[in-house]
Design an enzyme around this catalytic site. Structure first.
Site, PDB file in Angstrom:
ATOM      1  N   CYS B  83      39.752  29.512  48.632  1.00 45.62           N
ATOM      2  CA  CYS B  83      38.106  29.513  49.138  1.00 45.62           C
ATOM      3  C   CYS B  83      37.604  28.083  49.483  1.00 45.62           C
ATOM      4  CB  CYS B  83      37.377  29.917  48.033  1.00 45.62           C
ATOM      5  SG  CYS B  83      38.015  31.394  47.085  1.00 45.62           S
ATOM      6  N   HIS B 332      30.364  34.929  52.381  1.00 44.03           N
ATOM      7  CA  HIS B 332      31.512  34.123  52.152  1.00 44.03           C
ATOM      8  C   HIS B 332      32.745  34.562  52.883  1.00 44.03           C
ATOM      9  CE1 HIS B 332      34.076  31.674  49.952  1.00 44.03           C
ATOM     10  NE2 HIS B 332      34.354  32.551  48.674  1.00 44.03           N
TER      11      HIS B 332
END
Lengths: 130, 384
Positions: B83, B332
């Site tokens: 991420c 996200h």
């Protein structure tokens, strides 16, 4: 589909709880490593993890990845063993409301999941109340 | 080392973009950034993307995207740090411009997550954990952060309501961001009554599955000065690693990689936490924002939950956190997140953040992390 080698090369750790004990500083690494994460030494003696420990923190997985779809909901904890090593694993044979930080647990050998038609059936350790 | 500026930013609306492919999302966004920068030429590209291989079955995307942007034969590199892939792309672009090897570099992040179903997406995100000693036991990413949350609550008295307040605050901010996936407000009650994902975390504690891209253009400061736009300098860059297995860490509630990366960034920039006017942090789950604000030095250890409750992290608080809406409300798309954080800071420092503008913002920070904290990137930006 992964080849069986991926499963069998982890057997010593998953089936026999084999860990590495640093010959210099005594730190126990699980899984075994080639370099001690504490002191950088590269010689180890083979040791076995302590079989008992206590729950440091836990969760109940309600949205699982596909391999675990038939098991959800299930509890997963980080357990601190009596030799100080911390291990991630499921806590089974225990009602969710009985699971608490500090709960005493021990290892048991269990089926983890299977890869389906003609795939590998994975075994390993889970925790049960001690 | 040369000084480096951010000269262009581009972002398109994030969400479940069924009708668009990864390459289309990226190119649309990159064109906006190039237009904003007002430059035609770029010397190279860095693309942060966590797992196009598993999400869309496509590797080798750096060349693919250079091709579709019409920029071959320039060098193009995909970087991956779960991420934190977007933050890593920024750092690699920064290093390349700072070194003098290139003068203008495109830094992008992209992820196309809705071409697989929810359980496949959960599996793919789970590959950022230790496959053999975490994922093998059925732990998921909400699960790993739930383990952190439970431990933080037990040790420091952080409450379930305080976790909810992180999501509420980020949705308040996100409601003013038209590019956010979920630009609307939510309530503490809604969070507390939402469905459990991994106890104690509920679905409204979690950032969503998102398709999206974000692109910024970097150049040397000397080139940036010729463009007659607000000058935003990258004042500090820090990058650090930690064990990817949460259980291997000394302290489950402490994000050491974020702490280490922040120390490096503060030192390079000659700044302290009190000099930072606003920060975009990696609130993949509500507990993450609380732990991150502690590791960045904005609050004492264990006080992150209390800080949210007191409003210290709201838009008019002591240190506004996630004015963009954060990962929670903005979305996200894993690899794009670290770059989108930069875009928010640049807009704020330029004074272009509209309704959510933080007054007198001159120094901003971004914090992007991979997995449960196995990698972290912290950058400091300054308007000069």
């Amino acid at each position: 589909m992964p080849t069986p080698s991926r499963a069998w090369r982890e057997f010593p750790q998953r089936y026999r709880l084999e860990a590495g004990k640093c010959k210099k500083c005594g730190a126990v690494s699980f899984p075994p490593r080639l370099v001690c994460p504490v002191c950088g030494w590269r010689e180890f003696t083979k040791t076995k993890l302590a079989e008992n420990g206590k729950v440091l923190t836990y969760t109940i997985i309600r949205v699982p990845p596909h391999q675990f779809a038939d098991q959800a909901p299930y509890a997963v904890a980080i357990v601190e063993l009596s030799d100080g090593v911390k291990v991630t694993g499921q806590v089974v044979d225990c009602d969710f409301d009985k699971i608490k930080i500090g709960l005493r647990v021990k290892f048991e050998f269990r089926k983890m999941y299977s890869e389906g038609e003609a795939g590998v059936i994975y075994y390993g350790y889970k925790f049960v109340p001690a | 080392m040369r000084e480096v500026a951010v000269i262009g930013v581009g972002m398109t609306k994030w969400g479940e973009l069924w009708e668009k492919s990864l390459r289309q999302i990226f190119v649309e966004t990159a064109l906006l950034a190039l237009e904003d920068a007002g430059v035609g030429r770029i010397d190279s590209m860095y693309i942060g993307s966590m797992s196009p291989g598993l999400f869309i079955g496509q590797e080798h995307i750096a060349s693919l995207l250079a091709d579709y942007l019409g920029k071959t034969p320039i060098p193009a590199v995909r970087v991956e740090s779960a991420c934190a892939s977007g933050g890593l792309a920024l750092r690699q672009g920064f290093i390349e411009v700072a070194s003098g090897l290139s003068d203008i570099v495109l830094v992008g992040g992209v992820e196309k997550m809705t071409d697989v179903d929810g359980s496949e997406a959960t599996y793919t995100l789970g590959t950022a954990a230790d496959q053999e000693y975490e994922s093998f036991h059925g732990i998921t990413f909400p699960g790993l952060y739930a383990l952190i949350a439970r431990a933080h609550m037990a040790r420091y008295g952080t409450t379930r309501e305080q976790l909810a307040m992180v999501a509420v605050k980020n949705h308040d901010n996100g409601s003013m961001n038209p590019l956010a996936q979920y630009p609307f407000k939510i309530t503490v009650d809604a969070v507390l009554n939402s469905v459990l994902v991994a106890d104690p975390l509920r679905v409204l504690d979690c950032s969503p599955i998102t398709d999206g891209a974000a692109v910024v253009i970097l150049s040397s400061l000397s080139t940036a000065r010729k463009l007659k736009k607000p000058l935003i300098k990258i004042a500090g860059s820090g990058h650090a690693t930690d064990t990817i297995a949460l259980s291997s860490r000394k302290d489950i509630t402490w994000l050491e990689s974020t702490f280490q990366a922040a120390q490096k960034a503060y030192k390079m920039a000659g700044k302290k936490p009190k000099n930072i006017d606003l920060v975009e942090v990696h609130d993949c789950f509500t507990i993450a924002e609380i732990c991150v604000t502690e590791a960045l030095g904005f609050f004492d250890i264990g006080k992150g939950g209390e800080a949210v409750q007191k409003g210290l992290t709201s838009l008019k608080g002591k240190i506004p956190v996630n004015s963009s809406g954060g990962l929670k409300a903005k979305g996200h798309p894993v690899g794009a997140t670290g770059v989108a954080q930069v875009i928010e800071i640049v807009k704020q420092l330029r004074g272009e953040a509209g309704q959510r503008q933080v007054k007198k913002a001159r120094v901003g920070m971004t914090q992007n992390m991979g997995g449960s904290g196995g990698s972290a990137l912290v950058h400091i930006f300054e308007r000069i």
